[in-house]
Design an enzyme around this catalytic site. Structure first.
Site, PDB file in Angstrom:
ATOM      1  N   ASP A 160       0.801  -1.229   0.000  1.00  0.00           N
ATOM      2  CA  ASP A 160       0.000   0.000   0.000  1.00  0.00           C
ATOM      3  C   ASP A 160       0.829   1.272   0.000  1.00  0.00           C
ATOM      4  OD1 ASP A 160       0.802  -0.081   2.685  1.00  0.00           O
ATOM      5  OD2 ASP A 160      -1.154   0.536   3.468  1.00  0.00           O
ATOM      6  N   ASN A 409       7.539  -9.691   4.006  1.00  0.00           N
ATOM      7  CA  ASN A 409       6.308  -9.260   4.670  1.00  0.00           C
ATOM      8  C   ASN A 409       5.100  -9.814   3.940  1.00  0.00           C
ATOM      9  OD1 ASN A 409       4.850  -7.488   6.657  1.00  0.00           O
ATOM     10  ND2 ASN A 409       3.980  -6.741   4.727  1.00  0.00           N
ATOM     11  N   GLU A 410       4.295 -10.537   4.677  1.00  0.00           N
ATOM     12  CA  GLU A 410       3.019 -11.055   4.195  1.00  0.00           C
ATOM     13  C   GLU A 410       3.114 -11.781   2.852  1.00  0.00           C
ATOM     14  OE1 GLU A 410      -0.085  -8.092   4.535  1.00  0.00           O
ATOM     15  OE2 GLU A 410      -0.072  -8.322   6.702  1.00  0.00           O
ATOM     16  N   TYR A 465      -5.472  -7.992  11.834  1.00  0.00           N
ATOM     17  CA  TYR A 465      -6.304  -6.778  11.896  1.00  0.00           C
ATOM     18  C   TYR A 465      -7.731  -7.095  12.340  1.00  0.00           C
ATOM     19  CZ  TYR A 465      -2.416  -4.287   9.861  1.00  0.00           C
ATOM     20  OH  TYR A 465      -1.176  -3.722   9.674  1.00  0.00           O
ATOM     21  N   GLU A 501       2.158  -6.790  13.350  1.00  0.00           N
ATOM     22  CA  GLU A 501       1.286  -5.683  12.899  1.00  0.00           C
ATOM     23  C   GLU A 501      -0.081  -5.859  13.523  1.00  0.00           C
ATOM     24  OE1 GLU A 501       0.812  -4.915   8.686  1.00  0.00           O
ATOM     25  OE2 GLU A 501       2.973  -5.093   8.322  1.00  0.00           O
TER      26      GLU A 501
HETATM   27  C1  BDP Z   1      -0.679  -5.092   6.064  1.00  0.00           C
HETATM   28  C2  BDP Z   1       0.621  -4.697   5.402  1.00  0.00           C
HETATM   29  C3  BDP Z   1       0.971  -3.229   5.601  1.00  0.00           C
HETATM   30  C4  BDP Z   1      -0.267  -2.375   5.356  1.00  0.00           C
HETATM   31  C5  BDP Z   1      -1.313  -2.792   6.376  1.00  0.00           C
HETATM   32  C6  BDP Z   1      -2.593  -1.965   6.271  1.00  0.00           C
HETATM   33  O1  BDP Z   1       1.685  -5.495   5.860  1.00  0.00           O
HETATM   34  O2  BDP Z   1       2.011  -2.864   4.735  1.00  0.00           O
HETATM   35  O3  BDP Z   1      -0.019  -1.018   5.416  1.00  0.00           O
HETATM   36  O4  BDP Z   1      -1.659  -4.126   6.125  1.00  0.00           O
HETATM   37  O5  BDP Z   1      -3.470  -2.363   5.515  1.00  0.00           O
HETATM   38  O6  BDP Z   1      -1.285  -6.061   5.314  1.00  0.00           O
HETATM   39  O7  BDP Z   1      -2.689  -0.953   6.924  1.00  0.00           O
END
Ligand code: BDP
Length: 619
Positions: A160, A409-410, A465, A501
């Site tokens: 992103d 990452n991911e 998340y 995260e």
């Molecule tokens: C995660 C990613 C990160 C994004 C974040 C988001 O690792 O780079 O900025 O989500 O959506 O999947 O805020």
């Protein structure tokens, strides 16, 4: 790869400043062969994208050109002359007058050229650097270039953050003697009150090498003869999180009694180890508090800036962060040097972000394409990824602050082909550095049940998340989901877990008494729900909030002027969550000014009890 330094035998000239600048479409063929015909100037270091008002420059896909004149200092007659570019994002070509002297792919690691044969001491030359921002399926990070109906080339990518490009870090000219130190590798250990220092000094040609270790006051505490060996420091002062201590390893190349080259490499004496479900620094459990971050500021983009460097570390200290991850690419070396000097712990990441086509499908609604296939992430991508790992470790291996490598990452670690892709990369990482644990940050879709690579790694870094992308606005469900998810990983793998995260977009100034996404209260409540779960799970050894500060993204309806998951705004003002984090992290660190907290505590209370076998898991 050594950082250029001025020493008794080496000189260093910064080429930072304002350079002539042009995009490829505005200049003729072979623009390096003559003075660039342009009215534009661009500062180095800075990304070029946000400098100009012309959107054609901001959105340009392809080469841009930077040019300036450089005079080689007149005293450098007998020396080798080296040009060093700290970063050209994502591909760089360097020309001295008409001659191509260096070419490099990979936007966040340095490269050099010995230009001695093309320049003369005391004379000027024309230095032109071409920088290309294109991302394809075989670059790290990957991307796709499409051509719109009106013929414009457009870049899309699978991460992103905005694809800032240009010369975002410094450019240097330096001198080294003909016979010189080419590399230094240091691995430290602790043995009671002594420190051990295994060292290896590479030289341009075989030479007599002597090394000395100086403590922070400059006093010599160990010395040895020979290009490799092990030194002992009695009564060592270890490098500790929050209490940095640096020594210098001074390497010298001798010709008889003459010192023909000398280089001082700072280092800290510390150990890192994963033992069961704990992450140990100097044999003591360490609990990570901090952030995933970005190199991102207004106007400069990813341009390195010492004022933001100092201010960001101040804010991290204020909020009680003891660590951060260099999401999602290697940061400027100045950042790691600062972390070394101030005892901040770093998880150092390659630029391998977006090896995941399931995320693309999720965002666009298009049918998913396989991530690992000849047309998508393939053997050439893996070769670029391997090179990114080599360059990261070559640059950062001597930083005591760096305690773990994060190689992606991911990635789509739950898809077919992931294991075949990652196994050789992991082997490479361990071969290049057998001393540091290795991780990747796992995406939401990869669960304990379907992830295909987690068993290969040392630490489970998990991005989640719940309460934002899943169970939006419902923190009760979010908390339950997260707990089930993390307990699944803990039970299956028996490794330490870092929540690498978790975060919620937040517009400063937006408030609500209810659980309303985007409000300042919601961000704080979201983080608190996550923290309750971490405190109930003993295997959780760290929490890195996404993100330290708001950052710029590419255009899209998922973002309002960038990603707003920052705990600080893009101009570094605290949102309400920053104060809540500060209270928690200072308590965890035991550094709360008043209140008689246990100063040695490294774990949240519930988790600590469980680790100690005392059963009680709830706060
Ligand atoms: C995660 C990613 C990160 C994004 C974040 C988001 O690792 O780079 O900025 O989500 O959506 O999947 O805020």
């Amino acid at each position: 790869m050594l950082k250029p330094r001025s020493t008794a035998t080496r000189e260093l000239v910064s080429l930072d400043g304002t350079w002539r600048f042009a995009v490829d479409t505005a200049v003729g063929e072979r623009p390096w062969t003559a003075p660039l015909e342009t009215r534009l100037e661009a500062p180095v270091p800075a990304s070029y994208n946000d400098l100009f008002t012309d959107s054609a420059i901001r959105d340009h896909v392809g080469w841009v050109w930077y040019q300036r004149r450089v005079r080689v200092p007149r005293g450098w007659t007998d020396d080798r002359v080296v040009l060093r570019v700290d970063a050209a994002t994502h591909q760089g070509r360097v020309y001295v007058d008409d001659v191509l002297v260096a070419e490099h792919v990979g936007g966040y690691t340095p490269f050099e050229a010995d230009i001695t044969n093309h320049v003369r001491a005391g004379q000027e030359f024309r230095l032109t650097i071409g920088v290309n921002n294109e991302l394809t399926n075989t670059t790290i990070p990957p991307g796709t270039i499409t051509v719109s109906q009106d013929g414009r080339r457009k870049q899309t990518y699978l991460h992103d953050f905005y694809n800032y490009a240009g010369l975002a870090r410094s450019v240097w000219l330096y001198s080294v003697p003909a016979v010189h130190i080419a590399d230094v590798t240091i691995v430290t250990g602790l043995d009671g009150t002594s420190g051990t220092v295994e060292y290896e000094v590479a030289t341009s040609t075989p030479a007599h090498v002597r090394v000395r270790v100086l403590d922070a006051s400059g006093a010599e505490v160990a010395e040895s003869d020979g290009a490799s060996g092990t030194l002992r420091i009695e009564d060592v002062t270890p490098w500790r999180p929050g209490a940095a201590y640096l020594y210098d390893l001074v390497a010298e190349v001798l010709d008889g009694d003459d010192v023909v080259d000398t280089y001082a490499q700072p280092f800290g004496v510390r150990t890192v180890e994963v033992s069961g479900t704990r992450f140990l620094i100097n044999g003591e459990p360490f609990y990570f508090t901090g952030f995933g971050r970005h190199e991102d500021t207004p106007v400069r983009g990813k341009g390195h800036d010492d004022a933001y460097l100092v201010h960001d570390f101040q804010l991290m200290e204020w909020v009680g962060a003891n660590s951060f991850r260099t999401s999602h690419y290697p940061y400027a070396e100045e950042v790691l040097d600062f972390a070394d000097r101030h005892g901040i712990v770093v998880i150092d990441e390659t630029a391998a972000v977006g090896l995941n086509l399931a995320v693309e499908a999720g965002l666009t609604g298009a049918p998913p394409r396989p991530t690992f296939s000849p047309d998508t992430v393939n053997d050439d991508t893996r070769a670029a990824h391997a090179q990114a790992i080599r360059e990261l470790i070559a640059r950062d291996k001597n930083h005591p602050s760096v305690v773990m490598w994060c190689i992606a990452n991911e990635p789509s670690s739950n898809e077919e082909g992931a294991r075949e892709y990652f196994e050789p990369l992991l082997e490479l990482t361990r071969k290049l550095d057998p001393t540091r644990p290795v991780c990747y940050a796992a995406v939401m879709f990869a669960t304990a049940a379907n992830d295909g690579i987690a068993d290969l790694f040392d630490v489970l870094c998990i991005n989640r998340y719940y309460g934002w992308y899943v169970a939006t606005g419902d923190l009760v469900t979010a908390e339950a989901y997260l707990e089930g998810d993390l307990r699944g990983w803990a039970a299956k793998f028996g490794k330490p877990i870092i929540m690498s995260e978790y975060g919620a977009d937040t517009l400063p100034g937006l408030h609500s008494v209810w659980d309303q996404p985007w409000t300042e209260e919601y961000q704080a409540a979201y983080l608190a729900a996550n923290h309750r779960v971490f405190d109930r799970i003993a295997e959780v050894v760290g929490e890195h909030v996404w993100n330290f500060a708001d950052f710029q993204t590419s255009n899209g309806i998922h973002r309002v002027d960038g990603n707003r998951k920052g705990v600080f705004t893009r101009d570094r003002r605290p949102k309400a969550a920053a104060h809540a984090l500060r209270a928690r992290w200072r308590e965890i660190a035991g550094s709360k000014p008043a209140g008689g907290q246990d100063a040695a505590r490294q774990f949240p209370p519930g988790a600590r009890d469980e680790l100690n076998g005392e059963g009680g898991t709830a706060r």
